[in-house]
Design a protein around this motif. Structure first.
Motif, PDB file in Angstrom:
ATOM      1  N   GLY A 139      40.815  56.206  50.646  1.00 39.00           N
ATOM      2  CA  GLY A 139      39.916  56.744  49.636  1.00 39.00           C
ATOM      3  C   GLY A 139      39.310  55.629  48.800  1.00 39.00           C
ATOM      4  N   CYS A 140      38.409  55.986  47.903  1.00 37.55           N
ATOM      5  CA  CYS A 140      37.768  54.965  47.075  1.00 37.55           C
ATOM      6  C   CYS A 140      37.548  55.510  45.663  1.00 37.55           C
ATOM      7  CB  CYS A 140      36.446  54.507  47.685  1.00 37.55           C
ATOM      8  SG  CYS A 140      35.117  55.717  47.551  1.00 37.55           S
ATOM      9  N   ALA A 141      37.065  54.629  44.775  1.00 40.54           N
ATOM     10  CA  ALA A 141      36.839  55.015  43.381  1.00 40.54           C
ATOM     11  C   ALA A 141      35.377  55.350  43.130  1.00 40.54           C
ATOM     12  CB  ALA A 141      37.290  53.878  42.452  1.00 40.54           C
ATOM     13  N   GLY A 142      34.540  55.228  44.155  1.00 36.74           N
ATOM     14  CA  GLY A 142      33.108  55.468  43.995  1.00 36.74           C
ATOM     15  C   GLY A 142      32.708  56.881  44.381  1.00 36.74           C
ATOM     16  N   ASN A 143      31.413  57.132  44.283  1.00 38.08           N
ATOM     17  CA  ASN A 143      30.880  58.443  44.662  1.00 38.08           C
ATOM     18  C   ASN A 143      29.423  58.282  45.090  1.00 38.08           C
ATOM     19  OD1 ASN A 143      30.923  61.188  45.120  1.00 38.08           O
ATOM     20  ND2 ASN A 143      30.409  61.722  43.014  1.00 38.08           N
ATOM     21  N   CYS A 144      29.203  57.509  46.156  1.00 36.44           N
ATOM     22  CA  CYS A 144      27.841  57.208  46.596  1.00 36.44           C
ATOM     23  C   CYS A 144      27.170  58.467  47.134  1.00 36.44           C
ATOM     24  CB  CYS A 144      27.866  56.125  47.674  1.00 36.44           C
ATOM     25  SG  CYS A 144      28.527  54.552  47.086  1.00 36.44           S
ATOM     26  N   ALA A 187      39.198  46.342  47.126  1.00 38.81           N
ATOM     27  CA  ALA A 187      39.206  45.829  45.751  1.00 38.81           C
ATOM     28  C   ALA A 187      39.649  46.892  44.748  1.00 38.81           C
ATOM     29  CB  ALA A 187      37.828  45.290  45.367  1.00 38.81           C
ATOM     30  N   ALA A 188      39.608  48.169  45.164  1.00 37.44           N
ATOM     31  CA  ALA A 188      40.072  49.260  44.283  1.00 37.44           C
ATOM     32  C   ALA A 188      41.591  49.404  44.339  1.00 37.44           C
ATOM     33  CB  ALA A 188      39.406  50.576  44.683  1.00 37.44           C
ATOM     34  N   TYR A 189      42.233  48.580  45.163  1.00 37.90           N
ATOM     35  CA  TYR A 189      43.685  48.687  45.323  1.00 37.90           C
ATOM     36  C   TYR A 189      44.393  48.618  43.968  1.00 37.90           C
ATOM     37  CZ  TYR A 189      48.501  47.807  46.536  1.00 37.90           C
ATOM     38  OH  TYR A 189      49.876  47.901  46.620  1.00 37.90           O
ATOM     39  N   GLY A 190      45.284  49.561  43.746  1.00 41.40           N
ATOM     40  CA  GLY A 190      46.109  49.555  42.541  1.00 41.40           C
ATOM     41  C   GLY A 190      45.554  50.332  41.366  1.00 41.40           C
ATOM     42  N   LEU A 191      44.297  50.767  41.436  1.00 43.11           N
ATOM     43  CA  LEU A 191      43.726  51.529  40.319  1.00 43.11           C
ATOM     44  C   LEU A 191      44.549  52.773  40.017  1.00 43.11           C
ATOM     45  CD1 LEU A 191      39.838  51.482  40.856  1.00 43.11           C
ATOM     46  CD2 LEU A 191      41.110  50.484  38.941  1.00 43.11           C
ATOM     47  N   ASP A 192      45.069  53.392  41.058  1.00 45.86           N
ATOM     48  CA  ASP A 192      45.857  54.613  40.895  1.00 45.86           C
ATOM     49  C   ASP A 192      47.335  54.322  40.657  1.00 45.86           C
ATOM     50  OD1 ASP A 192      45.803  53.570  43.520  1.00 45.86           O
ATOM     51  OD2 ASP A 192      46.663  55.428  44.312  1.00 45.86           O
ATOM     52  N   GLY A 195      47.291  50.061  37.401  1.00 37.84           N
ATOM     53  CA  GLY A 195      46.802  48.695  37.216  1.00 37.84           C
ATOM     54  C   GLY A 195      47.890  47.655  37.122  1.00 37.84           C
ATOM     55  N   GLN A 196      49.131  48.039  37.454  1.00 37.22           N
ATOM     56  CA  GLN A 196      50.243  47.090  37.333  1.00 37.22           C
ATOM     57  C   GLN A 196      50.241  46.058  38.449  1.00 37.22           C
ATOM     58  OE1 GLN A 196      53.733  49.568  37.171  1.00 37.22           O
ATOM     59  NE2 GLN A 196      53.359  50.217  35.059  1.00 37.22           N
ATOM     60  N   ILE A 197      49.679  46.433  39.592  1.00 38.24           N
ATOM     61  CA  ILE A 197      49.535  45.473  40.688  1.00 38.24           C
ATOM     62  C   ILE A 197      48.139  45.619  41.264  1.00 38.24           C
ATOM     63  CG2 ILE A 197      50.515  47.072  42.402  1.00 38.24           C
ATOM     64  CD1 ILE A 197      51.748  44.397  43.647  1.00 38.24           C
ATOM     65  N   LYS A 198      47.527  44.486  41.614  1.00 40.80           N
ATOM     66  CA  LYS A 198      46.150  44.489  42.110  1.00 40.80           C
ATOM     67  C   LYS A 198      46.079  43.690  43.408  1.00 40.80           C
ATOM     68  CE  LYS A 198      44.383  44.814  37.375  1.00 40.80           C
ATOM     69  NZ  LYS A 198      43.563  44.170  36.317  1.00 40.80           N
ATOM     70  N   LEU A 199      44.896  43.677  44.002  1.00 40.33           N
ATOM     71  CA  LEU A 199      44.720  43.012  45.287  1.00 40.33           C
ATOM     72  C   LEU A 199      45.131  41.536  45.268  1.00 40.33           C
ATOM     73  CD1 LEU A 199      43.782  43.289  48.227  1.00 40.33           C
ATOM     74  CD2 LEU A 199      41.455  42.763  47.442  1.00 40.33           C
ATOM     75  N   PRO A 200      44.781  40.746  44.242  1.00 40.64           N
ATOM     76  CA  PRO A 200      45.209  39.335  44.245  1.00 40.64           C
ATOM     77  C   PRO A 200      46.725  39.188  44.341  1.00 40.64           C
ATOM     78  CG  PRO A 200      43.544  39.695  42.556  1.00 40.64           C
ATOM     79  CD  PRO A 200      43.925  41.046  43.076  1.00 40.64           C
ATOM     80  N   ASP A 201      47.476  40.084  43.670  1.00 41.28           N
ATOM     81  CA  ASP A 201      48.943  40.028  43.743  1.00 41.28           C
ATOM     82  C   ASP A 201      49.421  40.271  45.170  1.00 41.28           C
ATOM     83  OD1 ASP A 201      49.067  39.872  40.846  1.00 41.28           O
ATOM     84  OD2 ASP A 201      48.603  42.007  40.838  1.00 41.28           O
ATOM     85  N   LEU A 202      48.771  41.231  45.833  1.00 39.37           N
ATOM     86  CA  LEU A 202      49.135  41.574  47.212  1.00 39.37           C
ATOM     87  C   LEU A 202      48.873  40.390  48.147  1.00 39.37           C
ATOM     88  CD1 LEU A 202      50.242  44.151  48.507  1.00 39.37           C
ATOM     89  CD2 LEU A 202      47.871  44.802  49.024  1.00 39.37           C
ATOM     90  N   ILE A 203      47.715  39.752  47.981  1.00 40.66           N
ATOM     91  CA  ILE A 203      47.360  38.598  48.814  1.00 40.66           C
ATOM     92  C   ILE A 203      48.384  37.482  48.641  1.00 40.66           C
ATOM     93  CG2 ILE A 203      45.639  36.780  49.201  1.00 40.66           C
ATOM     94  CD1 ILE A 203      43.514  38.852  48.273  1.00 40.66           C
ATOM     95  N   GLU A 204      48.776  37.223  47.403  1.00 39.22           N
ATOM     96  CA  GLU A 204      49.741  36.154  47.135  1.00 39.22           C
ATOM     97  C   GLU A 204      51.097  36.451  47.770  1.00 39.22           C
ATOM     98  OE1 GLU A 204      49.798  35.413  42.944  1.00 39.22           O
ATOM     99  OE2 GLU A 204      47.663  34.852  42.884  1.00 39.22           O
ATOM    100  N   GLU A 223      31.198  46.502  42.583  1.00 40.02           N
ATOM    101  CA  GLU A 223      31.657  46.907  41.241  1.00 40.02           C
ATOM    102  C   GLU A 223      33.163  46.794  41.081  1.00 40.02           C
ATOM    103  OE1 GLU A 223      30.709  50.947  43.318  1.00 40.02           O
ATOM    104  OE2 GLU A 223      30.059  48.854  43.426  1.00 40.02           O
ATOM    105  N   GLN A 224      33.917  46.968  42.176  1.00 40.51           N
ATOM    106  CA  GLN A 224      35.366  46.805  42.088  1.00 40.51           C
ATOM    107  C   GLN A 224      35.765  45.339  42.242  1.00 40.51           C
ATOM    108  OE1 GLN A 224      37.428  49.045  41.056  1.00 40.51           O
ATOM    109  NE2 GLN A 224      35.876  50.649  41.032  1.00 40.51           N
ATOM    110  N   PHE A 225      35.060  44.610  43.091  1.00 42.11           N
ATOM    111  CA  PHE A 225      35.345  43.186  43.282  1.00 42.11           C
ATOM    112  C   PHE A 225      35.225  42.419  41.974  1.00 42.11           C
ATOM    113  CE2 PHE A 225      33.636  38.900  43.972  1.00 42.11           C
ATOM    114  CZ  PHE A 225      34.677  38.329  44.706  1.00 42.11           C
ATOM    115  N   VAL A 226      34.189  42.755  41.194  1.00 43.27           N
ATOM    116  CA  VAL A 226      33.897  41.977  39.990  1.00 43.27           C
ATOM    117  C   VAL A 226      34.956  42.186  38.899  1.00 43.27           C
ATOM    118  CG1 VAL A 226      32.461  43.623  38.677  1.00 43.27           C
ATOM    119  CG2 VAL A 226      31.891  41.167  38.653  1.00 43.27           C
ATOM    120  N   ARG A 227      35.734  43.274  38.990  1.00 40.11           N
ATOM    121  CA  ARG A 227      36.775  43.526  37.981  1.00 40.11           C
ATOM    122  C   ARG A 227      37.785  42.390  37.920  1.00 40.11           C
ATOM    123  NH1 ARG A 227      40.568  47.100  38.371  1.00 40.11           N
ATOM    124  NH2 ARG A 227      40.522  47.095  40.644  1.00 40.11           N
ATOM    125  N   ASP A 228      38.151  41.866  39.096  1.00 35.63           N
ATOM    126  CA  ASP A 228      39.175  40.818  39.165  1.00 35.63           C
ATOM    127  C   ASP A 228      38.657  39.615  39.942  1.00 35.63           C
ATOM    128  OD1 ASP A 228      41.648  41.445  37.818  1.00 35.63           O
ATOM    129  OD2 ASP A 228      41.803  43.154  39.155  1.00 35.63           O
TER     130      ASP A 228
END
Length: 419
Positions: A139-144, A187-192, A195-204, A223-228
């Motif tokens: 799923g995603c956080a958008g609504n195109c 990039a929306a990973y962790g929003l749900d 916000g305690q863990i995000k994509l950069p944490d997963l990559i590391e 829009e999600q990439f630019v958040r972090d």
């Protein structure tokens, strides 16, 4: 025990979903087979992203139904257009892409219909070849306005980092040399997850695992990439991460972006690209562009061509807009097909010329690649550090690293031989 055959269509996330279903079935004592003729049950994992894709799914469902075996229709076509599936194959079991946790019950005939958003958390423990595809979120956080996938994958569901890292660890131990982290919008990973863990944490966490492997990051909306962005780019500097970003812009015109319900402007997208290239000089940015979306007049189309010229994408996934049922874009005034085709030809020619110019610059250079695929006519395929495919005819082994000198190019890939 049932013998189960899978047919998968669509994106990397769909392939990852198939591996999850294979994992669940294998752990329940069922056997995955490689021919529909050997199977007791056929599972078709469908796509519905475009009109012609949906038509192909209808045709294939009818063909598989005629084989007189238990049929399970899964994936986005099942989730977005379930009534059509039931009309085509009344006896089939139907499960949506967010209900794949029910695959065992569907194969065993215990359920006939489920397109809910099931929270069952499973990550794949099977893969094919040397590339392990691991979904990180569904799923995603958008609504195109143009997207039918949102109807099938209604809610964002991030998988737990522990399960993702565990899946990566097991894949590497089993011989995977490429870990593809996939999702509708990774990039929306962790929003749900608060916000305690995000994509950069997963990559590391994944790149800290032992072994010789590379990580490929899947599609991210701007829009999600630019958040972090800063943390993501820092994570991507790690040695085990391909310097590759898939950031769909969809249009080079602000008015069209507004009609698509995209949450950024052209200038904002350009600024993101500028920031990426300044902080990650080797980066390869791939994008998606829809040609002929409602609202795209000649000026808007020219703005898109200009954006392609200005940003010089190495790869562009071009798609001619097609109406999808129950989407907002489908109710807008449409551009004639003849005009869309004309624009598509122009855009594709522009893309080819730019890609050739970029690839020509690699000729004569040396690079180090890891072989991940078998190509056509006894060739092997590896990837540069920024994920450009390199075709070689030398006798190479899957999963091994080689120093290569680039000898030729096309708009699509590079060619080389042992340095």
């Amino acid at each position: 025990m049932k013998k189960v055959y899978f047919e998968t269509y669509g994106c990397a996330l769909n392939k990852g979903d198939t591996y999850i279903m294979m994992t669940l079935l294998s752990e329940s004592g069922h056997q995955v087979v490689h021919s529909p003729h050997d199977a007791d049950v056929i599972v078709i994992n469908t796509c519905d992203v475009r009109l012609e894709t949906g038509e192909r799914m209808k045709s294939r469902i009818k063909e598989l139904k005629s084989m007189d075996k238990r049929l399970v229709v899964a994936g986005c076509f099942a989730g977005a257009e379930p009534a059509i599936v039931k009309e085509l194959a009344p006896d089939a079991s139907v499960i949506g892409p967010q209900a794949i946790g029910k695959i065992v019950d569907a194969v065993e005939g215990k359920i006939k219909f489920d397109i809910s958003s099931d929270r069952t958390e499973v990550t794949p423990r099977v893969f094919e070849g040397k590339i392990a595809i691991i979904p990180v979120a569904d799923g995603c956080a958008g609504n195109c306005n143009f997207c039918i996938t949102k109807l099938a994958r209604k809610t964002l569901r991030s998988y737990s980092p522990r399960n993702i890292v565990d899946a990566a660890k097991k894949s590497i131990k089993s011989g995977a040399v490429e870990i593809e982290l996939t999702g509708q919008d990774v990039a929306a990973y962790g929003l749900d997850l608060g916000g305690q863990i995000k994509l950069p944490d997963l990559i590391e966490q994944i790149t800290s695992l032992e072994g010789e492997f590379m990580v490929r990051i899947g599609m991210m909306t701007p829009e999600q990439f630019v958040r972090d962005m800063d943390k993501l780019l820092d994570a991507m500097k790690r040695k085990k991460v391909y310097k590759f970003l898939h950031l769909p812009v969809q249009s080079g015109d602000d008015n069209v972006l507004k009609m698509m319900n995209r949450k950024y402007t052209v200038d904002e997208y350009k600024q993101i690209v500028k920031e990426i290239r300044s902080k990650l000089p080797l980066s390869n940015i791939t994008t998606d562009i829809i040609i002929g979306h409602p609202g795209e007049d000649e000026n808007a189309f020219n703005n898109t061509l200009q954006l392609m010229e200005d940003l010089r994408f190495e790869r562009v996934h071009l798609a001619m807009y097609s109406m999808r049922p129950n989407t907002r874009s489908a109710s807008m005034p449409q551009i004639p097909d003849k005009e869309k085709k004309r624009r598509m030809e122009i855009a594709y020619k522009t893309y080819e010329e730019i890609a050739k110019e970029i690839h020509r610059e690699y000729v004569g250079k040396k690079c180090r690649i890891i072989i991940t695929e078998v190509g056509k006519r006894d060739s092997m395929i590896g990837r540069t550090v920024n994920y450009i495919p390199v075709v070689i005819k030398d006798k190479a082994k899957l999963g091994e690293w080689y120093d290569i000198q680039i000898t030729d190019y096309s708009f699509f890939d590079l060619s080389g031989s042992f340095a």
